[in-house]
Design a protein around this motif. Structure first.
Motif: not given
Length: 204
Positions: A56-62, A65-68, A73-75, A79-85
């Motif tokens: 799951p995405v956390s606040i620290c990941d932001l 990871n510039y696509y988040l 958060i919590n996803q 899955e959260s970066v798939l669309k932009k890639l």
């Protein structure tokens, strides 16, 4: 496609570019490092880029990871970066490694990976270097494994060479030791591999 990849074709040659366009790449981990590798593979024009990171995405990941975005958060990271890639290159297929969670009770992740048909598997954090090296050697014992250990010195108790890597390269932070590596960089590993590496690095 020749127009899209014209600079790469001019640099690598048509044959190498054709080989790249047939590559299937699996990337494990979608924090900053994994995302950057995925982005570059998609833009390079490989045939398939598969990503896997159910964390799951956390606040620290932001921060890495510039696509988040905050709404992710919590996803799942993948899955959260798939669309932009996918939007980066219409000629590269991008997907997520599926159904692993259902298989975890039946077999280990390493056994699952060994059955997949990928030319390149990039591990950033999901499983340890030792397990990845063991997996690769089981599939192809003649494969030469090189690990880029840049800026990772003294962060782990075990060196990649100690867990089976054939070659390890890096850059000693501020050349610790004041002379261990006069130019700051180093290559270590099997003698029969280090010699040709050294010859290649010192060619005029």
């Amino acid at each position: 496609r020749d127009n899209l990849y014209s600079r790469q074709i001019g640099t690598y040659g048509k044959e190498t570019m054709n080989n790249l366009m047939n590559l299937k790449v699996l990337i494990l981990g979608m924090r900053g490092n994994g995302l950057e590798i995925a982005k570059n593979m998609v833009l390079t024009g490989v045939n398939l880029v598969t990503i896997y990171d159910p964390t799951p995405v956390s606040i620290c990941d932001l921060c890495s990871n510039y696509y988040l975005e905050e709404k992710a958060i919590n996803q799942r990271r993948d899955e959260s970066v798939l669309k932009k890639l996918k939007e980066l290159n219409p000629f590269t297929h991008v997907d997520i490694l599926q159904n692993q969670e259902k298989k975890e009770k039946e077999e280990s992740f390493e056994d699952f990976l060994s059955k997949l048909n990928y030319n390149v598997i990039v591990q950033t954090e999901i499983i340890s270097e030792e397990k990845v090296i063991k997996l690769i050697k089981e599939v192809s014992k003649d494969t030469i494994i090189m690990i880029d250990n840049c800026y990772c010195e003294f962060t782990e108790s075990v060196n990649p060479i100690e867990v089976g890597a054939d070659v390890c390269v890096g850059s000693l932070i501020k050349n610790l030791g004041g002379g261990i590596a006069p130019n700051g960089a180093y290559v270590v590993g099997k003698h029969e591999l280090i010699e040709p590496v050294g010859e290649r690095l010192t060619l005029p």
